[in-house]
Design an enzyme around this catalytic site. Sequence first.
Site, mmCIF file in Angstrom:
data_model
loop_
_atom_site.group_PDB
_atom_site.id
_atom_site.type_symbol
_atom_site.label_atom_id
_atom_site.label_comp_id
_atom_site.label_asym_id
_atom_site.label_seq_id
_atom_site.Cartn_x
_atom_site.Cartn_y
_atom_site.Cartn_z
ATOM 1 N N ALA A 14 0.807 -1.225 0.000
ATOM 2 C CA ALA A 14 0.000 0.000 0.000
ATOM 3 C C ALA A 14 0.840 1.275 0.000
ATOM 4 C CB ALA A 14 -0.947 0.000 1.214
ATOM 5 N N GLY A 15 2.147 1.125 -0.092
ATOM 6 C CA GLY A 15 3.010 2.309 -0.007
ATOM 7 C C GLY A 15 3.028 3.158 -1.262
ATOM 8 N N ARG A 16 2.718 2.554 -2.405
ATOM 9 C CA ARG A 16 2.751 3.336 -3.649
ATOM 10 C C ARG A 16 1.887 2.632 -4.707
ATOM 11 N NH1 ARG A 16 8.658 1.809 -6.438
ATOM 12 N NH2 ARG A 16 7.819 -0.005 -7.521
ATOM 13 N N ASP A 63 7.177 -8.102 4.944
ATOM 14 C CA ASP A 63 7.390 -8.779 3.667
ATOM 15 C C ASP A 63 6.307 -9.853 3.586
ATOM 16 O OD1 ASP A 63 8.148 -10.413 1.584
ATOM 17 O OD2 ASP A 63 10.242 -10.611 2.238
ATOM 18 N N SER A 149 -3.438 -10.473 -13.079
ATOM 19 C CA SER A 149 -2.986 -9.635 -14.197
ATOM 20 C C SER A 149 -3.485 -10.275 -15.480
ATOM 21 C CB SER A 149 -1.450 -9.587 -14.216
ATOM 22 O OG SER A 149 -0.998 -9.020 -15.432
ATOM 23 N N TYR A 163 6.432 -14.304 -13.312
ATOM 24 C CA TYR A 163 5.313 -13.390 -13.042
ATOM 25 C C TYR A 163 4.011 -13.960 -13.620
ATOM 26 C CZ TYR A 163 2.701 -8.952 -12.908
ATOM 27 O OH TYR A 163 1.768 -7.971 -12.661
ATOM 28 N N ALA A 164 4.062 -14.398 -14.881
ATOM 29 C CA ALA A 164 2.850 -14.942 -15.519
ATOM 30 C C ALA A 164 2.321 -16.146 -14.737
ATOM 31 C CB ALA A 164 3.165 -15.339 -16.959
ATOM 32 N N LYS A 167 0.669 -15.062 -11.449
ATOM 33 C CA LYS A 167 -0.628 -14.393 -11.618
ATOM 34 C C LYS A 167 -1.705 -15.377 -12.084
ATOM 35 C CE LYS A 167 0.777 -10.385 -10.231
ATOM 36 N NZ LYS A 167 0.265 -9.790 -8.981
HETATM 37 N N1 NAD Z 1 1.130 -1.755 -12.957
HETATM 38 C C1 NAD Z 1 0.563 -2.622 -13.780
HETATM 39 O O1 NAD Z 1 0.462 -2.381 -14.998
HETATM 40 C C2 NAD Z 1 0.015 -3.918 -13.266
HETATM 41 C C3 NAD Z 1 -0.674 -4.748 -14.174
HETATM 42 C C4 NAD Z 1 -1.206 -5.947 -13.702
HETATM 43 C C5 NAD Z 1 -1.062 -6.306 -12.376
HETATM 44 N N2 NAD Z 1 -0.393 -5.481 -11.528
HETATM 45 C C6 NAD Z 1 -0.249 -5.922 -10.133
HETATM 46 O O2 NAD Z 1 -0.732 -4.913 -9.266
HETATM 47 C C7 NAD Z 1 0.009 -4.944 -8.049
HETATM 48 C C8 NAD Z 1 0.591 -3.573 -7.759
HETATM 49 O O3 NAD Z 1 1.396 -3.176 -8.857
HETATM 50 P P1 NAD Z 1 2.057 -1.721 -8.937
HETATM 51 O O4 NAD Z 1 2.239 -1.440 -10.372
HETATM 52 O O5 NAD Z 1 1.321 -0.750 -8.084
HETATM 53 O O6 NAD Z 1 3.510 -2.045 -8.301
HETATM 54 P P2 NAD Z 1 4.569 -1.068 -7.617
HETATM 55 O O7 NAD Z 1 5.890 -1.715 -7.806
HETATM 56 O O8 NAD Z 1 4.399 0.326 -8.133
HETATM 57 O O9 NAD Z 1 4.159 -1.099 -6.079
HETATM 58 C C9 NAD Z 1 4.229 -2.305 -5.361
HETATM 59 C C10 NAD Z 1 4.261 -2.027 -3.879
HETATM 60 O O10 NAD Z 1 4.352 -3.288 -3.219
HETATM 61 C C11 NAD Z 1 5.411 -3.253 -2.266
HETATM 62 N N3 NAD Z 1 5.998 -4.586 -2.136
HETATM 63 C C12 NAD Z 1 6.820 -5.213 -3.017
HETATM 64 N N4 NAD Z 1 7.189 -6.395 -2.532
HETATM 65 C C13 NAD Z 1 6.592 -6.531 -1.321
HETATM 66 C C14 NAD Z 1 6.615 -7.538 -0.334
HETATM 67 N N5 NAD Z 1 7.342 -8.651 -0.495
HETATM 68 N N6 NAD Z 1 5.878 -7.354 0.781
HETATM 69 C C15 NAD Z 1 5.162 -6.231 0.968
HETATM 70 N N7 NAD Z 1 5.109 -5.229 0.071
HETATM 71 C C16 NAD Z 1 5.822 -5.378 -1.074
HETATM 72 C C17 NAD Z 1 6.407 -2.254 -2.831
HETATM 73 O O11 NAD Z 1 7.252 -1.723 -1.804
HETATM 74 C C18 NAD Z 1 5.490 -1.213 -3.445
HETATM 75 O O12 NAD Z 1 5.106 -0.235 -2.511
HETATM 76 C C19 NAD Z 1 1.074 -6.030 -8.236
HETATM 77 O O13 NAD Z 1 0.610 -7.241 -7.682
HETATM 78 C C20 NAD Z 1 1.195 -6.137 -9.733
HETATM 79 O O14 NAD Z 1 1.671 -7.393 -10.140
HETATM 80 C C21 NAD Z 1 0.157 -4.299 -11.934
#
Ligand code: NAD
Length: 256
Positions: A14-16, A63, A149, A163-164, A167
């Site tokens: 939830a940080g970003r 984590d 995803s 990753y695939a 998901k």
């Molecule tokens: N951005 C896209 O296009 C997209 C597309 C499909 C799915 N997703 C999925 O959506 C989710 C969020 O993606 P995003 O783009 O916001 O990613 P991001 O990298 O911008 O943010 C991910 C956040 O998760 C935290 N994080 C990473 N590893 C962690 C861990 N082991 N424990 C706790 N926190 C952890 C990170 O510190 C970060 O704050 C992911 O599951 C990603 O696979 C994203």
Amino acid sequence: MSSHAGHVALITGAGRGIGRAIADAHAAAGARVAYVDYEPALAEEAAAAARERGCEAIALSADVADDEAVGLACRRAAEALGTIDILVNNAGISPKSGADGRRAQAWEMSPAEWRRVLDVNLTGAFNCMQAVVPGMREIGRGRIVSLSSVAGKTYCDIVGVHYAASKAALIGFTKHLAGELGPYGITINAVAPGRIDTPLVRGTAPEANEAARLATPLRRLGSPEDVANTCLFLTSDASGFVTGQVCDVAGGWLLT
Ligand SMILES: NC(=O)c1ccc[n+]([C@@H]2O[C@H](COP(=O)([O-])OP(=O)(O)OC[C@H]3O[C@@H](n4cnc5c(N)ncnc54)[C@H](O)[C@@H]3O)[C@@H](O)[C@H]2O)c1
């Protein structure tokens, strides 16, 4: 809007990015929210900003791949906010191999890299589910949403096989658990975003993002808020008869 008043939500990652938008949307909708992130400073900053807007929010660092850390974070969240009845498994990683933002190729991927992605993206969801389901069963109400995803449903050229696979596995996780958890008043669904404009995607080559935009019928990348709005429906009382489903949030990209 107070559609989520009286509910307690724990959002991972939830940080970003998308996770922060999901947590902010739940806080704005009246839920008490635990912002959980691997990076303590990101979680603190996001939760503090929510509190400044008058929301009830705490930050926790864990984590998700570490079951003990997840158990501790969930206990702390429940002590501070009440029984967690909403879990969003958002934390996820998508490592790239090259400095050019190229995806990791399957044949050059180390076993450690494969394991780490599965540990975070899939086992992380399992760890969080195990930590919150006992409380949800006690109160007879729960909503779980996991971030899958479109790459878990069809070939997508910017992600790696780890990753695939992770998901895709979350879709089986969701469908199986819908059967196990339904009798206890707990729904579980997944969202499958397309290309969403977040720090994760900004690490991808700009040409690849432009190609995805042009291949998307709605002709734009998604926003974190697009995903958050769908999650908010799936965690609300309004979605009480929806379980075991995968909802694409992809502007029509890679329709499967
Ligand atoms: N951005 C896209 O296009 C997209 C597309 C499909 C799915 N997703 C999925 O959506 C989710 C969020 O993606 P995003 O783009 O916001 O990613 P991001 O990298 O911008 O943010 C991910 C956040 O998760 C935290 N994080 C990473 N590893 C962690 C861990 N082991 N424990 C706790 N926190 C952890 C990170 O510190 C970060 O704050 C992911 O599951 C990603 O696979 C994203």
